[in-house]
Structures are given as C-alpha cells and as structure tokens.
Design a protein around this motif. Structure first.
Motif, PDB file in Angstrom:
ATOM      1  N   ILE A   1       0.837  -1.204   0.000  1.00  0.00           N
ATOM      2  CA  ILE A   1       0.000   0.000   0.000  1.00  0.00           C
ATOM      3  C   ILE A   1       0.869   1.250   0.000  1.00  0.00           C
ATOM      4  O   ILE A   1       0.668   2.174  -0.794  1.00  0.00           O
ATOM      5  N   GLU A   2       1.866   1.267   0.873  1.00  0.00           N
ATOM      6  CA  GLU A   2       2.747   2.434   0.947  1.00  0.00           C
ATOM      7  C   GLU A   2       3.578   2.579  -0.324  1.00  0.00           C
ATOM      8  O   GLU A   2       3.857   3.697  -0.776  1.00  0.00           O
ATOM      9  N   ASP A   3       3.975   1.448  -0.898  1.00  0.00           N
ATOM     10  CA  ASP A   3       4.778   1.515  -2.114  1.00  0.00           C
ATOM     11  C   ASP A   3       3.959   2.049  -3.276  1.00  0.00           C
ATOM     12  O   ASP A   3       4.471   2.836  -4.087  1.00  0.00           O
ATOM     13  N   TRP A   4       2.709   1.631  -3.393  1.00  0.00           N
ATOM     14  CA  TRP A   4       1.865   2.127  -4.478  1.00  0.00           C
ATOM     15  C   TRP A   4       1.678   3.644  -4.370  1.00  0.00           C
ATOM     16  O   TRP A   4       1.726   4.358  -5.377  1.00  0.00           O
ATOM     17  N   LYS A   5       1.519   4.132  -3.146  1.00  0.00           N
ATOM     18  CA  LYS A   5       1.437   5.579  -2.950  1.00  0.00           C
ATOM     19  C   LYS A   5       2.708   6.253  -3.459  1.00  0.00           C
ATOM     20  O   LYS A   5       2.649   7.289  -4.140  1.00  0.00           O
ATOM     21  N   TYR A   6       3.843   5.642  -3.139  1.00  0.00           N
ATOM     22  CA  TYR A   6       5.132   6.197  -3.560  1.00  0.00           C
ATOM     23  C   TYR A   6       5.254   6.199  -5.086  1.00  0.00           C
ATOM     24  O   TYR A   6       5.679   7.198  -5.686  1.00  0.00           O
ATOM     25  N   LEU A   7       4.880   5.090  -5.716  1.00  0.00           N
ATOM     26  CA  LEU A   7       4.984   4.993  -7.173  1.00  0.00           C
ATOM     27  C   LEU A   7       4.087   6.007  -7.862  1.00  0.00           C
ATOM     28  O   LEU A   7       4.451   6.591  -8.897  1.00  0.00           O
TER      29      LEU A   7
ATOM     30  N   LEU B   1      -4.576  -0.827 -14.061  1.00  0.00           N
ATOM     31  CA  LEU B   1      -4.562  -2.222 -13.610  1.00  0.00           C
ATOM     32  C   LEU B   1      -3.336  -2.500 -12.741  1.00  0.00           C
ATOM     33  O   LEU B   1      -2.205  -2.223 -13.144  1.00  0.00           O
ATOM     34  N   VAL B   2      -3.573  -3.035 -11.556  1.00  0.00           N
ATOM     35  CA  VAL B   2      -2.507  -3.437 -10.651  1.00  0.00           C
ATOM     36  C   VAL B   2      -2.660  -4.927 -10.370  1.00  0.00           C
ATOM     37  O   VAL B   2      -3.764  -5.399 -10.072  1.00  0.00           O
ATOM     38  N   THR B   3      -1.569  -5.673 -10.461  1.00  0.00           N
ATOM     39  CA  THR B   3      -1.616  -7.122 -10.242  1.00  0.00           C
ATOM     40  C   THR B   3      -0.999  -7.485  -8.899  1.00  0.00           C
ATOM     41  O   THR B   3       0.027  -6.923  -8.507  1.00  0.00           O
TER      42      THR B   3
ATOM     43  N   ASP C   1      -9.148  -3.629  -1.373  1.00  0.00           N
ATOM     44  CA  ASP C   1     -10.067  -2.519  -1.121  1.00  0.00           C
ATOM     45  C   ASP C   1      -9.366  -1.172  -1.319  1.00  0.00           C
ATOM     46  O   ASP C   1      -9.939  -0.237  -1.891  1.00  0.00           O
ATOM     47  N   PHE C   2      -8.118  -1.080  -0.869  1.00  0.00           N
ATOM     48  CA  PHE C   2      -7.347   0.148  -1.050  1.00  0.00           C
ATOM     49  C   PHE C   2      -7.177   0.475  -2.534  1.00  0.00           C
ATOM     50  O   PHE C   2      -7.407   1.607  -2.979  1.00  0.00           O
ATOM     51  N   LEU C   3      -6.747  -0.523  -3.313  1.00  0.00           N
ATOM     52  CA  LEU C   3      -6.491  -0.293  -4.727  1.00  0.00           C
ATOM     53  C   LEU C   3      -7.767   0.063  -5.493  1.00  0.00           C
ATOM     54  O   LEU C   3      -7.728   0.850  -6.448  1.00  0.00           O
ATOM     55  N   LYS C   4      -8.879  -0.470  -5.062  1.00  0.00           N
ATOM     56  CA  LYS C   4     -10.126  -0.228  -5.773  1.00  0.00           C
ATOM     57  C   LYS C   4     -10.862   1.019  -5.273  1.00  0.00           C
ATOM     58  O   LYS C   4     -11.506   1.721  -6.071  1.00  0.00           O
ATOM     59  N   ASN C   5     -10.740   1.335  -3.967  1.00  0.00           N
ATOM     60  CA  ASN C   5     -11.646   2.330  -3.397  1.00  0.00           C
ATOM     61  C   ASN C   5     -10.996   3.518  -2.701  1.00  0.00           C
ATOM     62  O   ASN C   5     -11.706   4.441  -2.289  1.00  0.00           O
ATOM     63  N   ASP C   6      -9.669   3.507  -2.530  1.00  0.00           N
ATOM     64  CA  ASP C   6      -9.066   4.650  -1.857  1.00  0.00           C
ATOM     65  C   ASP C   6      -9.361   5.932  -2.652  1.00  0.00           C
ATOM     66  O   ASP C   6      -9.202   5.953  -3.874  1.00  0.00           O
TER      67      ASP C   6
ATOM     68  N   ASN D   1      -9.366   3.583  -7.265  1.00  0.00           N
ATOM     69  CA  ASN D   1     -10.025   3.567  -8.572  1.00  0.00           C
ATOM     70  C   ASN D   1      -9.219   2.756  -9.576  1.00  0.00           C
ATOM     71  O   ASN D   1      -9.140   3.084 -10.761  1.00  0.00           O
ATOM     72  N   CYS D   2      -8.590   1.674  -9.075  1.00  0.00           N
ATOM     73  CA  CYS D   2      -7.814   0.778  -9.933  1.00  0.00           C
ATOM     74  C   CYS D   2      -8.595  -0.518 -10.177  1.00  0.00           C
ATOM     75  O   CYS D   2      -9.473  -0.896  -9.395  1.00  0.00           O
ATOM     76  N   SER D   3      -8.278  -1.193 -11.256  1.00  0.00           N
ATOM     77  CA  SER D   3      -8.684  -2.579 -11.448  1.00  0.00           C
ATOM     78  C   SER D   3      -7.592  -3.470 -10.858  1.00  0.00           C
ATOM     79  O   SER D   3      -6.422  -3.100 -10.846  1.00  0.00           O
ATOM     80  N   VAL D   4      -7.982  -4.649 -10.380  1.00  0.00           N
ATOM     81  CA  VAL D   4      -7.043  -5.551  -9.714  1.00  0.00           C
ATOM     82  C   VAL D   4      -7.050  -6.913 -10.401  1.00  0.00           C
ATOM     83  O   VAL D   4      -8.113  -7.481 -10.661  1.00  0.00           O
TER      84      VAL D   4
END
Length: 314
Positions: free
Chosen positions: A63-69, A92-94, A117-122, A127-130
């Motif tokens: 979660i923290e890394d995705w924020k950083y990226l 899209l995030v896998t 839930d974070f990737l889809k709804n934060d 607002n990502c697809s997983v």
C-alpha cells in the motif's frame, strides 16, 4: 516490442523491493516507464508476494509503495505518452502469488482484502482494477492450490484472474492440450458466472536444470524438461486458449532466461559451460518467439484469422 507488435509488459515488483524501496529496482522501473512512453507500449505494475514472510508481515508495505509509485514516479501519469495499462477504464494493478501452498504466508492473514479494497476504493490512490495471480487449479482448490474457499472470495473482489500455468502443461504429454482446453473453458464459465474477467497464461517452454542443481542436488532436472519444439508447444497453447474463448493472453515471460521461458531474442549457438546450461533455438531465428507473439496479438485483434497450426514466415 514495438517492432514485433508485442502490446506491453507487466513490471514485476517483489515484496522486498516494495518494502525496502530498493534503489536499483526503482531505477529499472523508472527506465521501463520512460521507454514504454517513448515506444508507446503498455506497462503496468505487478506486485509479486515472493519475499513476504510468515513472521506476521502483511501487505501494508505494498500500500505504501503504491502511494510512492503514484506520487514520486508518476506511474499512472507518465511524462509524455500515457501508456499505463487500463482495464475497464481504470489502471490495472496485479497481486501475484495468492493461493499457492508452498508459500510461507497464510493467505487469510496478510491483509489481502485490505489491499484490494485500497487499490479499488481509496479516494486518492484507488479507482484501480485488480488482477490476482493464482495457481492453475484455483477453481477446484486442489493440486497446486490451497484447499480454501477464501481464495474464491478474494477472486470475486478482483477484476481479473490470472492462473499460473508454467510447468503445468507439456507438449510431451498426450492430450495435454485437451486438458488445457477443458480447464480454460471451465475457468471462463466460472468467471462469467462471478463477473470476473479471465486471462490465460502461455509460455514457450521450461527448464529448471540450473536452479535444481543448487536447490535439489539429489534431483537435478534435465535441460529443457518442457521443450519448446521450435515454437510448436507455445503455439499450441495460444491456439488452444483462444479457441476455447479467451480474449486476452498473458505471456510468461519476456526475459526469464534461467527458467527457459524467455521470449526475447535468443541464440541457436548459446555459450557452453560446465556449470550453466542453456537451451538453443531449435534452428529457428533469434526473434522467433517475439514474432510468434506478434502473430498471436494480430489474431487477438481479429486482424488475422486464428490458425491452429503454428504460422510460418513467408
């Protein structure tokens, strides 16, 4: 990729890289995104849970890394041409490595629901697809998969399921393509019933000889234990899965030399060594698998009719 019509890549980001913000891995990722923009190739992040331990760690580091990226590398908002891969209009995030029984972590207690839930709804980073990378037998919950229906709950919360089939099928086994066909048909049926999209994994061949000498010295595997057969095995999988109704393909892998699955240019005269063994190209051109992948892409786009026989260059 541009030359051969390969649509794009998933950049694997291992859990340890994400947790420790490994500088070398970040540099490679940054360079890849710049190149994807320059050559207009799709690119997306694939988090590989390999490296996640059983010592109480969870997916919070991802979660923290995705924020950083997103904030620092601007992965979903590249400079220049925007080529981050979208599915259903969303980045899209896998998450790869969910449901495998040989992993040290317990799928139930590493915070996967929180991560999805974070990737889809934060409101800021979501607002990502997983897409979930799961074992071949994910639907039956047996064989190479944990016997836990919780996996199905996670899949239903996701957008795409990617079964990992490397080493699970072989061109040497009689009727193995029939087994692939039946599994693909049944997988797609399950996914349609549960409103999840499906992408089959295809690969050119496999070798675990070099790795097995280190990890299993009493059980060293042969070189090229799943032979490429000059591309025939690769094309059999492509034709079988597309004929069974697949509308997407995931190719494993672009550059995995040590496991003998790489599709990038190879040599029919590889180095000879007493410690490391290489497979050859079976007399085919160095770019044979890139070309075949491009042909498969044309058939996926309905630019060419699907052929069950491996295409030949004119």
């Amino acid at each position: 990729m541009q030359q051969y019509g390969v649509d794009g890549v998933f950049m694997q980001r291992f859990f340890g890289n994400a947790k420790h913000k490994d500088k070398a891995a970040l540099t490679i990722l940054k360079n890849a995104f710049e190149a994807a923009s320059k050559y207009e190739r799709a690119i997306a992040v694939m988090y590989d849970l390999s490296g996640l331990s059983a010592s109480g760690e969870d997916c919070s580091a991802i979660i923290e890394d995705w924020k950083y990226l997103v904030d620092e590398l601007k992965v979903t908002n590249q400079a220049g041409k925007k080529t981050y891969l979208h599915h259903n209009g969303k980045p899209l995030v896998t998450i790869w490595g969910v449901g495998f029984p040989d992993r040290p972590y317990n799928t139930r207690n590493i915070g996967l629901e929180k991560l999805i839930d974070f990737l889809k709804n934060d409101p800021v980073y979501g607002n990502c697809s997983v897409m979930l990378g799961v074992p071949t037998s994910w639907r039956m919950l047996n064989a190479d998969c944990i016997n836990d229906p919780y996996l199905h709950e996670l899949i239903k919360k996701s957008d795409i399921v990617l079964p990992w089939t490397v080493q699970r099928y072989s061109g040497l086994l009689h009727n193995d393509m029939d087994r692939l066909r039946d599994n693909t048909i049944d997988d797609i049926k399950w996914c349609k019933e549960n409103n999840v999209d499906y992408v089959p994994c295809v690969y050119p061949g496999f070798s675990w000889h070099n790795l097995s000498k280190q990890e299993f010295p009493d059980d060293v595997k042969p070189v090229g234990s799943i032979p490429r057969q000059g591309g025939r095995f690769y094309w059999q999988q492509i034709a079988t899965t597309l004929n069974a109704g697949a509308s997407m393909l995931y190719v494993a892998m672009f550059d995995e030399v040590n496991e003998g699955t790489a599709i990038f240019k190879g040599s029919d005269n590889p180095p000879v060594s007493t410690t490391t063994s290489f497979i050859n190209m079976d007399g085919k051109p160095s770019d044979h698998y890139l070309w075949l992948t491009g042909e498969a892409a044309k058939m996926l786009r309905n630019q060419k009719p699907l052929t069950l026989k491996m295409p030949e260059r004119k």
